[in-house]
Design a protein around this motif. Structure first.
Motif, PDB file in Angstrom:
ATOM      1  N   VAL A   1      -9.412   5.130 -30.152  1.00 46.60           N
ATOM      2  CA  VAL A   1     -10.813   4.967 -30.559  1.00 46.60           C
ATOM      3  C   VAL A   1     -11.479   6.340 -30.661  1.00 46.60           C
ATOM      4  N   GLY A   2     -11.221   7.193 -29.679  1.00 44.51           N
ATOM      5  CA  GLY A   2     -11.801   8.548 -29.697  1.00 44.51           C
ATOM      6  C   GLY A   2     -11.365   9.325 -30.922  1.00 44.51           C
ATOM      7  N   PHE A   3     -10.078   9.248 -31.249  1.00 43.89           N
ATOM      8  CA  PHE A   3      -9.589  10.008 -32.401  1.00 43.89           C
ATOM      9  C   PHE A   3     -10.153   9.460 -33.704  1.00 43.89           C
ATOM     10  N   TRP A   4     -10.258   8.140 -33.788  1.00 46.99           N
ATOM     11  CA  TRP A   4     -10.828   7.541 -35.009  1.00 46.99           C
ATOM     12  C   TRP A   4     -12.310   7.874 -35.154  1.00 46.99           C
ATOM     13  N   LEU A   5     -13.017   8.016 -34.027  1.00 47.16           N
ATOM     14  CA  LEU A   5     -14.428   8.434 -34.113  1.00 47.16           C
ATOM     15  C   LEU A   5     -14.519   9.848 -34.680  1.00 47.16           C
ATOM     16  N   PHE A   6     -13.584  10.696 -34.264  1.00 47.94           N
ATOM     17  CA  PHE A   6     -13.523  12.047 -34.829  1.00 47.94           C
ATOM     18  C   PHE A   6     -13.282  11.980 -36.339  1.00 47.94           C
ATOM     19  N   ILE A   7     -12.370  11.096 -36.758  1.00 49.15           N
ATOM     20  CA  ILE A   7     -12.083  10.936 -38.189  1.00 49.15           C
ATOM     21  C   ILE A   7     -13.345  10.461 -38.928  1.00 49.15           C
ATOM     22  N   VAL A   8     -14.098   9.559 -38.312  1.00 50.37           N
ATOM     23  CA  VAL A   8     -15.346   9.075 -38.932  1.00 50.37           C
ATOM     24  C   VAL A   8     -16.318  10.244 -39.136  1.00 50.37           C
ATOM     25  N   SER A   9     -16.387  11.143 -38.153  1.00 56.56           N
ATOM     26  CA  SER A   9     -17.279  12.309 -38.305  1.00 56.56           C
ATOM     27  C   SER A   9     -16.835  13.174 -39.482  1.00 56.56           C
ATOM     28  N   GLU A  10     -15.514  13.250 -39.689  1.00 55.16           N
ATOM     29  CA  GLU A  10     -14.984  14.010 -40.820  1.00 55.16           C
ATOM     30  C   GLU A  10     -15.298  13.303 -42.149  1.00 55.16           C
ATOM     31  N   VAL A  11     -15.313  11.975 -42.114  1.00 51.04           N
ATOM     32  CA  VAL A  11     -15.660  11.201 -43.315  1.00 51.04           C
ATOM     33  C   VAL A  11     -17.080  11.556 -43.755  1.00 51.04           C
ATOM     34  N   PHE A  12     -17.995  11.684 -42.789  1.00 44.36           N
ATOM     35  CA  PHE A  12     -19.373  12.057 -43.117  1.00 44.36           C
ATOM     36  C   PHE A  12     -19.409  13.436 -43.781  1.00 44.36           C
ATOM     37  N   LEU A  13     -18.644  14.371 -43.230  1.00 45.97           N
ATOM     38  CA  LEU A  13     -18.600  15.732 -43.779  1.00 45.97           C
ATOM     39  C   LEU A  13     -18.141  15.712 -45.238  1.00 45.97           C
ATOM     40  N   PHE A  14     -16.990  15.078 -45.475  1.00 46.61           N
ATOM     41  CA  PHE A  14     -16.428  15.111 -46.823  1.00 46.61           C
ATOM     42  C   PHE A  14     -17.210  14.224 -47.804  1.00 46.61           C
ATOM     43  N   SER A  15     -17.840  13.170 -47.298  1.00 46.02           N
ATOM     44  CA  SER A  15     -18.689  12.346 -48.173  1.00 46.02           C
ATOM     45  C   SER A  15     -19.871  13.169 -48.664  1.00 46.02           C
TER      46      SER A  15
END
Lengths: 70, 199
Positions: free
Chosen positions: B27-41
Motif C-alpha cells: 500500500v505504501g509503495f502504491w501510494l508513492f506511485i500515485v504521487s508520481e501519477v500526479f506529477l506526470f499527469s
C-alpha cells in the motif's frame, strides 16, 4: 502436486502481454504517422496499453488480494 | 497486577506478521506511485495546454525503437519477478540483467534524440516541452535502472526467494510505471498533432 506446479513458472502470460503491447504500438505508429491522426483513437490505444501493463505487469489486484506471503 | 500486564501488552512495540508487513509495504509503495501519477499527469496537461494540436519534429523511427526497447524491458522485469516467485534464480538474474541493459540503451536512445534535436530547449515551446518531458522521464528511467541494479546485487547475494522478495516486486512496479508514463509520453510527443512550425 503443489511443488510440481511451482517448478514451472508461468512465463507465457508475460510474453502474451508483450505481443499485445507490440501490436497496439504498431497500430499506434501506423495511424500516428499518417497525415492527421485521430487524437481520441491514439489516446484510447494508449489507455488500453496502460491498462494491460497495470493489470498484468504491475499486478494491481495484489493490493486487494488475500495473499499472505510471496 | 493482571491489569498492569494487560496495559503493557498494548503499549509495547507494535509487531506485525509477515503478511501484514507485506500488505503495508504494498500500500505504501502504491501510494508513492500515485504521487508520481500526479506529477506526470501535470506534465501531460502542460503539454496539452502549451502545444495543443502541434508536436515537435522528431525522428519517428528512433521514437518507435526506444518505445519497443522499454516495452521489452518491462517484459523481462516481469519475467524476473515471476522467476523469483518460483525460485528460478537463473532466469531471475538473466532477465534482470537484460532489463538493466535495455534501460541503459533506452536512456542512450533518448540522449541521442536530444543530440539530433532540431532545436534546443530554449528555442521553441515545442522543443522546450520535449526536453522537459523526456528529461523528467529519463531521470525516472535512470532511477529505475539503479533500483534494478540494487535488486540485481542483492539477488547475487541470495537475498530473495519465493517467500520473500518485496524488493523485486517494488522495483518491478516502479519500472512498469515508468513504462506506463512512456506509453502516454510517446503518443503525445511523437504521434499526436501536426509538426510545429519552427520559429
Amino acid at each position: 502436486m503443489d511443488q510440481e506446479f511451482k517448478k514451472s513458472p508461468p512465463y507465457f502470460k508475460g510474453f502474451a502481454v508483450l505481443v499485445i503491447l507490440g501490436i497496439l504500438t504498431g497500430i499506434e505508429y501506423y495511424f500516428g504517422t499518417k497525415e492527421s491522426p485521430s487524437v481520441i483513437f491514439l489516446a484510447v490505444l494508449a489507455l488500453i496499453k496502460a491498462a494491460f501493463i497495470v493489470n498484468y505487469y504491475m499486478n494491481i489486484s495484489r493490493l486487494w488480494s488475500t495473499e499472505d506471503h510471496h | 497486577m493482571a491489569a498492569i500486564d494487560h496495559v503493557h501488552e498494548h503499549h509495547g512495540p507494535l509487531e506485525f506478521t509477515p503478511a501484514q508487513r507485506l500488505r503495508m509495504n504494498r500500500v505504501g509503495f502504491w501510494l508513492f506511485i500515485v504521487s508520481e501519477v500526479f506529477l506526470f499527469s501535470g506534465i501531460l496537461v502542460a503539454r496539452i495546454t502549451l502545444l495543443g494540436g502541434t508536436r515537435p519534429e522528431l525522428d519517428q523511427v528512433l521514437g518507435l525503437v526506444i518505445t519497443a526497447i522499454l516495452l521489452v524491458s518491462s517484459f523481462f522485469v516481469n519475467r524476473a519477478e515471476v522467476a523469483i516467485a518460483y525460485n528460478d534464480r537463473r532466469n531471475f538474474m538473466i532477465s534482470l540483467a537484460i532489463a538493466i541493459i535495455m534501460g541503459i540503451i533506452f536512456t542512450g536512445g533518448v540522449g541521442y534524440e536530444w543530440s539530433i534535436a532540431h532545436q534546443g530547449p530554449d528555442e521553441s515551446i515545442a522543443f522546450g516541452m520535449f526536453f522537459f518531458m523526456t528529461g523528467m522521464h529519463a531521470l525516472h528511467v535512470i532511477t529505475g535502472v539503479l533500483f534494478l541494479m540494487i535488486v540485481f546485487y542483492n539477488g547475487m547475494k541470495g537475498h530473495y526467494d519465493a517467500e520473500k522478495h518485496f524488493g523485486v516486486e517494488a522495483s518491478a512496479i516502479y519500472w512498469h510505471f515508468v513504462d506506463v508514463v512512456w506509453v502516454f509520453f510517446y503518443v503525445s510527443l511523437y504521434l499526436v498533432g501536426t509538426v510545429a512550425e519552427a520559429h
